[in-house]
Design an enzyme around this catalytic site. Structure first.
Site, PDB file in Angstrom:
ATOM      1  N   CYS A  99      -4.605  -3.378   6.672  1.00  0.00           N
ATOM      2  CA  CYS A  99      -4.842  -3.466   8.289  1.00  0.00           C
ATOM      3  C   CYS A  99      -5.061  -2.004   8.871  1.00  0.00           C
ATOM      4  CB  CYS A  99      -3.454  -3.663   8.595  1.00  0.00           C
ATOM      5  SG  CYS A  99      -2.745  -5.325   8.345  1.00  0.00           S
ATOM      6  N   TYR A 123       2.227 -16.154   4.398  1.00  0.00           N
ATOM      7  CA  TYR A 123       1.376 -16.966   5.518  1.00  0.00           C
ATOM      8  C   TYR A 123       1.164 -18.152   5.171  1.00  0.00           C
ATOM      9  CZ  TYR A 123       0.289 -12.013   6.817  1.00  0.00           C
ATOM     10  OH  TYR A 123       0.600 -10.769   7.486  1.00  0.00           O
ATOM     11  N   ARG A 168      -6.225 -13.537  -3.028  1.00  0.00           N
ATOM     12  CA  ARG A 168      -4.967 -12.609  -3.265  1.00  0.00           C
ATOM     13  C   ARG A 168      -4.035 -13.117  -3.382  1.00  0.00           C
ATOM     14  NH1 ARG A 168      -4.121  -7.799   1.521  1.00  0.00           N
ATOM     15  NH2 ARG A 168      -4.311  -6.069  -0.107  1.00  0.00           N
ATOM     16  N   ARG A 210      -1.482   2.938  -5.433  1.00  0.00           N
ATOM     17  CA  ARG A 210      -1.467   4.150  -4.740  1.00  0.00           C
ATOM     18  C   ARG A 210      -1.804   5.287  -5.785  1.00  0.00           C
ATOM     19  NH1 ARG A 210       3.804   5.002  -3.460  1.00  0.00           N
ATOM     20  NH2 ARG A 210       3.833   7.202  -4.241  1.00  0.00           N
ATOM     21  N   ALA A 250      -5.783   1.115  -0.933  1.00  0.00           N
ATOM     22  CA  ALA A 250      -5.946   1.128   0.644  1.00  0.00           C
ATOM     23  C   ALA A 250      -5.488   2.571   0.925  1.00  0.00           C
ATOM     24  CB  ALA A 250      -4.735   0.125   1.172  1.00  0.00           C
ATOM     25  N   ARG A 251      -4.216   2.893   0.773  1.00  0.00           N
ATOM     26  CA  ARG A 251      -3.712   4.342   1.027  1.00  0.00           C
ATOM     27  C   ARG A 251      -4.577   5.374   0.705  1.00  0.00           C
ATOM     28  NH1 ARG A 251       2.456   3.552   0.223  1.00  0.00           N
ATOM     29  NH2 ARG A 251       1.340   2.114  -1.147  1.00  0.00           N
TER      30      ARG A 251
HETATM   31 FE1  SF4 Z   1      -1.150   8.073   2.342  1.00  0.00          FE
HETATM   32 FE2  SF4 Z   1      -2.247   9.174   4.527  1.00  0.00          FE
HETATM   33 FE3  SF4 Z   1      -1.120   6.835   4.668  1.00  0.00          FE
HETATM   34 FE4  SF4 Z   1       0.248   9.078   4.123  1.00  0.00          FE
HETATM   35  S1  SF4 Z   1      -0.733   8.151   6.112  1.00  0.00           S
HETATM   36  S2  SF4 Z   1       0.476   7.103   3.272  1.00  0.00           S
HETATM   37  S3  SF4 Z   1      -1.004  10.249   3.149  1.00  0.00           S
HETATM   38  S4  SF4 Z   1      -2.848   7.229   3.562  1.00  0.00           S
END
Ligand code: SF4
Ligand code: ADP
Length: 686
Positions: A31, A174, A222, A294, A316-317
């Site tokens: 998202c 969902y 997914r 992560r 994603a992050r």
């Molecule tokens: Fe990672 Fe940035 Fe999300 Fe914090 S804001 S969890 S540093 S992607």
């Protein structure tokens, strides 16, 4: 060079049905808080990931029909051909950099409230929506046929828009997962009862998506590899689904039942935490598998591939914190990777319906709006800059100004750089936050034009004597010692000063003892984290908050429930919906936030986590009380030849999130010596 690199396996191509991913680094659907509402912002952001080397870049959840409307969250939509242009623009932008584009088709089922479309939501049975006091319409056979048609039509549109990978999405509560649920699905026809019947809809959608677009697009699923909890789909049943349907999709994008863990913050969940629950999928299906974790360390990524857990590293992050992570690994520039700190500020803003932002990457979401590139900055006008304060704001400003070619001096009164980030990262669970400091220190340490002076408290005269062309004041903020915050507009009248502590005391090692009350009127992480720290030190802690839950704002970062559980496990007493009214001698008085009724408990100390006061003493000494533009008036009055500009940045300007401080330092550094950049605005025009 790459052939010799131990990370070369990460850059092998992977065949996914009829398409080929150029490498194994895969931005899974996530998202953005942009969706259908901010298409240009979205296209530029996704394009940046592709430019940075991600082999696959996906959309967020993309609604297939008006009966799946998650307003006010800005989801993507493919309801009709009118949606084609925006999504095609994203696919084109991603393709321009050689990446594949994926799209996650989605129907929210009972979960959504359809606040915008005002269409009844649809469920396997009539069930309550996630937040609003409405229930869904039970689907009959005709509705199921309609749903299949909408899904097929959306898949065809996705292909027309140019997507390479089309998802079927039976997870996260969902609609399709409602059908899989043994509790929610009470149907007596061929869609209910046995697992075979409950997975019928999923099988049909997979087959029909393949039939519609499978000649040119890969079909992905997914799926939660460990089911959706015993009540709905237990682990054995999830395995049965994988074993039965394993051969149909071209790609398994695997997640787990507990979203708080899948999306877990670094306070509670480590890198690669999903492995034990998802590793079986690849063996059972023989199809390519992608999974998140992560991952920011290429060695961890490599381990996943070598151990045969996955074929593609989902992110994603890490792709938000560093869109150029793949390029940096490929080029062997590991020290340049801006590692995600796992704070979930990105998620929190989407959850609040606002565009994505990131603590580590201040350019996230600004690619179109401000024209910012995460790796490139405009060359500066030359000259010298003194930055006072080496917290997140000062460090980011020094990094960007150094990159722009300014002569930069960064001074801090403390013996270590990092400001609040250094201090807070020593609290329980916050160690990874030090990455905010470490990335920037790593960069400026290699810049000959940036000098860091520690143990250097700067007074007004020191700043003037420095004769820098520009001065940035990044002196931060201090926690208030008088109780002023959300609840108390004025200082608490009765406070026994000898027993009053603030987070700054705790962060500097001045700890209260005995029976300690933590008064949390801030509502984010610091109150609960300090409570845990003190409990770990053997202090008896009572956590008191004006909100209804401990660390209530952290519901936005998906941490609230774990926060409350952690306090309970530390045997910290929790009192909600009360404010500290007084603390005198050894008695703390609390008032109910609804009735005002008071009660007392004995306490030896209180820690006030209420609000902060910007530390602008130095700034005011330099510019006075009036000169909001920095120095204009002073220069006019002939009292100041240099510096040419003085600005506040970070918490000194506005006490807020670490992400806000980094952003503030970044913007000031980008714009220094030039004209202020106008930000562009996306809006509907008539
Ligand atoms: Fe990672 Fe940035 Fe999300 Fe914090 S804001 S969890 S540093 S992607
Ligand atoms: P931000 O989040 O805005 O970066 P921080 O509170 O993390 O703010 O950092 C502020 C930094 O400024 C601290 O490291 C503090 O030591 C430093 N500082 C404050 N006042 C002075 C001063 N007069 N001279 C030098 N450093 C200062």
């Amino acid at each position: 060079m790459l052939e010799k690199s131990r990370y070369a396996p990460l850059f092998e191509s992977v065949r996914i049905g009829p398409v080929t991913a150029p490498n194994r680094l895969y931005q899974v659907p996530h998202c953005t808080g942009m969706g259908h509402a901010l298409p240009q912002t979205l296209v530029a952001m996704r394009a940046m990931k592709a430019e940075g080397g991600w082999g696959v870049v996906c959309t967020e959840y993309c609604s297939i029909h008006p009966s799946s409307d998650d307003h006010p969250y800005p989801f993507a939509s493919l309801w009709d051909d009118g949606d084609l242009g925006n999504l095609a623009a994203m696919a084109d932008a991603v393709h321009a950099h050689g990446a594949l584009a994926g799209i996650e088709l989605w129907h929210g089922g009972s979960y959504v409230s359809n606040l915008s479309t005002r269409t009844p939501s649809l469920g396997v049975r009539s069930a309550p929506a996630r937040t609003d006091p409405v229930q869904s319409q039970r689907m009959d056979r005709r509705d199921i046929r309609e749903l299949r048609r909408w899904h097929r039509e959306a898949a065809l549109r996705a292909r027309k828009a140019g997507f390479d990978i089309v998802y079927v999405y039976p997870s996260h509560g969902y609609l399709i997962s409602e059908f899989l649920s043994r509790s929610l699905n009470d149907r007596t026809d061929e869609y209910g009862g046995s697992l075979e019947n409950r997975m019928r809809l999923l099988r049909e959608l997979l087959d029909e998506t393949r039939g519609a677009v499978g000649d040119r697009c890969a079909v992905a699923i997914r799926f939660s590899a460990n089911g959706h909890g015993d009540e709905h789909l237990n682990e054995d049943e999830a395995r049965d689904v994988v074993a039965t349907l394993g051969h149909i999709p071209d790609l398994w994008d695997v997640v787990i039942a507990d979203y708080d863990e899948e999306m877990g913050s670094s306070r509670f969940v480590g890198e690669g935490a999903l492995e034990d629950r998802v590793a079986y999928v690849r063996k059972l299906t023989g199809k390519p598998v992608v999974c998140v974790g992560r991952f920011t360390s290429p060695d961890s990524m490599l381990g996943q591939i070598k151990r045969g857990v996955v074929d593609l590293i989902g992110a994603a992050r890490p792709s938000i914190a560093d869109p150029f992570l793949p390029t940096k690994v490929r080029e062997g520039r590991l020290e340049d990777i801006r590692e995600c700190i796992g704070c979930n500020i990105c998620y929190a803003h989407d959850f609040r319906g606002a565009a994505l932002r990131c603590t580590q990457n201040p350019t996230m979401g600004e690619e179109w709006r401000s024209g910012w590139h995460p790796e490139r900055v405009p060359v500066g006008t030359g000259g010298s800059v003194l930055i006072v304060g080496a917290g997140p704001a000062g460090l980011e400003a020094a990094h960007i100004l150094g990159k722009r070619g300014f002569q930069v001096a960064l001074a801090d009164a403390a013996e270590e750089a990092g400001g609040r980030v250094s201090r807070e990262s020593r609290l329980p669970g916050l160690a990874q936050w030090a990455r905010v400091r470490d990335f920037r220190l790593g960069q400026i340490n290699r810049m000959p034009n940036v000098a860091l002076y520690l143990d250097s408290r700067m007074q007004e005269s020191d700043v003037r004597a420095f004769e820098a062309d520009h001065v940035l004041i990044a002196t931060g903020a201090r926690w208030r010692r008088n109780g002023i915050g959300r609840w108390h507009a004025r200082p608490i009248a009765t406070l026994n000063p000898s027993g009053v502590y603030t987070p700054d005391d705790v962060l500097c090692g001045r700890l209260p003892a005995g029976d300690v009350v933590i008064f949390d009127d801030d509502h984010y992480y610091l109150g609960p984290v300090i409570a845990i720290k003190l409990a770990d030190e053997g202090v008896r802690v009572r956590y008191v908050t004006t909100e209804g839950r401990a660390g209530a704002w952290s519901q936005n970062t998906q941490e609230q429930e774990r926060t409350q559980r952690a306090l309970i496990e530390h045997e910290i007493e929790i009192e909600v919906n009360v404010a500290l009214a007084a603390f005198d001698q050894s008695i703390a008085t609390f008032a109910c936030v609804f009735s005002g009724r008071t009660h007392m408990v004995s306490a030896s100390a209180v820690v006030l986590v209420t609000s902060r006061e910007p530390d602008e003493t130095l700034y005011r000494a330099l510019v006075g009380e009036e000169a909001e533009d920095g120095v204009g008036e002073l220069r006019e009055a002939g009292r100041l030849a240099r510096p040419a500009s003085v600005q506040r940045i970070g918490d000194c300007l506005q006490p807020a999130l670490i992400a806000t401080a980094v952003y503030s330092g970044h913007r000031a550094a980008r714009e220094l010596g030039g004209t202020e950049q106008a930000t562009r605005r996306e809006r509907v025009l008539i």
